[in-house]
Design an enzyme around this catalytic site. Structure first.
Site, PDB file in Angstrom:
ATOM      1  CB  SER A  77      -0.900  -0.026   1.239  1.00  0.00           C
ATOM      2  OG  SER A  77      -1.248   1.279   1.620  1.00  0.00           O
TER       3      SER A  77
HETATM    4  N1  GSH Z   1      -6.313   8.401   2.292  1.00  0.00           N
HETATM    5  C1  GSH Z   1      -5.997   7.163   2.968  1.00  0.00           C
HETATM    6  C2  GSH Z   1      -6.152   5.983   1.992  1.00  0.00           C
HETATM    7  C3  GSH Z   1      -6.020   4.655   2.686  1.00  0.00           C
HETATM    8  C4  GSH Z   1      -6.464   3.495   1.795  1.00  0.00           C
HETATM    9  O1  GSH Z   1      -7.425   3.629   1.011  1.00  0.00           O
HETATM   10  N2  GSH Z   1      -5.769   2.367   1.934  1.00  0.00           N
HETATM   11  C5  GSH Z   1      -6.137   1.184   1.170  1.00  0.00           C
HETATM   12  C6  GSH Z   1      -4.859   0.420   0.791  1.00  0.00           C
HETATM   13  S1  GSH Z   1      -3.855   1.334  -0.334  1.00  0.00           S
HETATM   14  C7  GSH Z   1      -6.969   0.263   2.040  1.00  0.00           C
HETATM   15  O2  GSH Z   1      -6.703   0.114   3.201  1.00  0.00           O
HETATM   16  N3  GSH Z   1      -7.989  -0.383   1.451  1.00  0.00           N
HETATM   17  C8  GSH Z   1      -8.780  -1.349   2.124  1.00  0.00           C
HETATM   18  C9  GSH Z   1     -10.215  -0.962   2.268  1.00  0.00           C
HETATM   19  O3  GSH Z   1     -10.605   0.168   1.882  1.00  0.00           O
HETATM   20  O4  GSH Z   1     -10.971  -1.799   2.760  1.00  0.00           O
HETATM   21  C10 GSH Z   1      -4.573   7.240   3.532  1.00  0.00           C
HETATM   22  O5  GSH Z   1      -3.782   8.030   3.018  1.00  0.00           O
HETATM   23  O6  GSH Z   1      -4.286   6.543   4.515  1.00  0.00           O
END
Ligand code: GSH
Length: 239
Positions: free
Chosen positions: A13
């Site tokens: 990520s």
């Molecule tokens: N704006 C957030 C984005 C976080 C995000 O969307 N992370 C993704 C991985 S890149 C995630 O955890 N996705 C899993 C989900 O939404 O269930 C940040 O900068 O922390």
């Protein structure tokens, strides 16, 4: 003694890698608890209690849970930084850093990256539409203009905005749109500058390699075309 920091995440990520860069730059000890996002571990009740948004990164600092890479990076510098260079106290300098962080959150991650990787990872899509690749090139052009202010994304000094932006831009560069030195010379130089940081390979490079390998495995046709073109360029002396 302050409580142990626990970072929940996965090195695939980009936002997690931005926080790893910050933790390393500040030389902080922490425990890294890996969540397998493909196995939906972020939806387990235990993690949802900590972060109802079910996203990584999430940081646990004693009784406090901080969510979102930008908020976490700012918190770490304000609480643990020996000085404020990575996230300046000065109103004007901080406004520039904040603007770059919001640009990463709203444009680079949410508008450019997520609409590509969502369908690739979850809908068995095997080709990225040209319009989405063009959006990345447009973002490179915007970033190139930021470097008129100095060698880093927010001016003269390395800040958490560099960590945030390099996490997505290095992913675009490795997997989708290579940064051409001719088209975006200052952006290309900046990427090299960040890659030269002593903690870059561990904090961003390792996860980036896994990320690029995963993307390549999802885009066999697109990469076949790219490799054919690269071979033709080599044969015709363009490379
Ligand atoms: N704006 C957030 C984005 C976080 C995000 O969307 N992370 C993704 C991985 S890149 C995630 O955890 N996705 C899993 C989900 O939404 O269930 C940040 O900068 O922390």
């Amino acid at each position: 003694m302050s409580p142990k920091l626990i970072l929940y995440g996965n090195k695939l990520s980009p936002p997690v890698r931005a926080v790893l860069l910050t933790l390393n730059a500040l030389n902080l000890d922490f425990e890294f608890r890996v969540l397998d996002l493909f196995a939906k571990e972020q939806l387990q009740p235990e993690f949802l209690k900590k972060n109802p948004q079910h996203t990584v990164p999430a940081l646990e600092d004693g009784e406090h849970i901080i969510v979102d890479s930008h908020a976490i990076a700012a918190y770490l510098v304000r609480k643990y930084g020996k000085d404020d260079t990575l996230y300046p106290e000065d109103f004007h300098a901080r406004a520039i850093v904040d603007q770059r962080l919001y640009y990463e959150a709203a444009t680079l991650f949410a508008t450019c990256l997520k609409p590509i990787t969502g369908p690739l990872f979850h809908e068995n899509v095997t080709e990225v539409p040209k319009q989405k690749l063009d959006q990345i090139s447009e973002a490179y052009t915007t970033l190139e203009a930021f470097f008129a202010q100095g060698p880093y994304v927010a001016g003269e000094n390395l800040t958490i905005a560099d960590f945030s932006i390099v996490s997505t831009v290095s992913s675009f560069n490795a997997a989708f749109v290579p940064i051409s030195k001719d088209k975006w010379p200052r952006l290309a130089e900046w990427l090299k500058r960040l890659e030269a940081l002593p903690y870059y390979a561990e904090a961003n490079g390792a996860g980036l390699k896994m990320y690029a390998a995963l993307i390549i495995s999802k885009l066999p046709k697109q990469y076949e075309k790219l490799w054919k073109k690269a071979l033709e360029d080599i044969k015709s002396g363009k490379q």
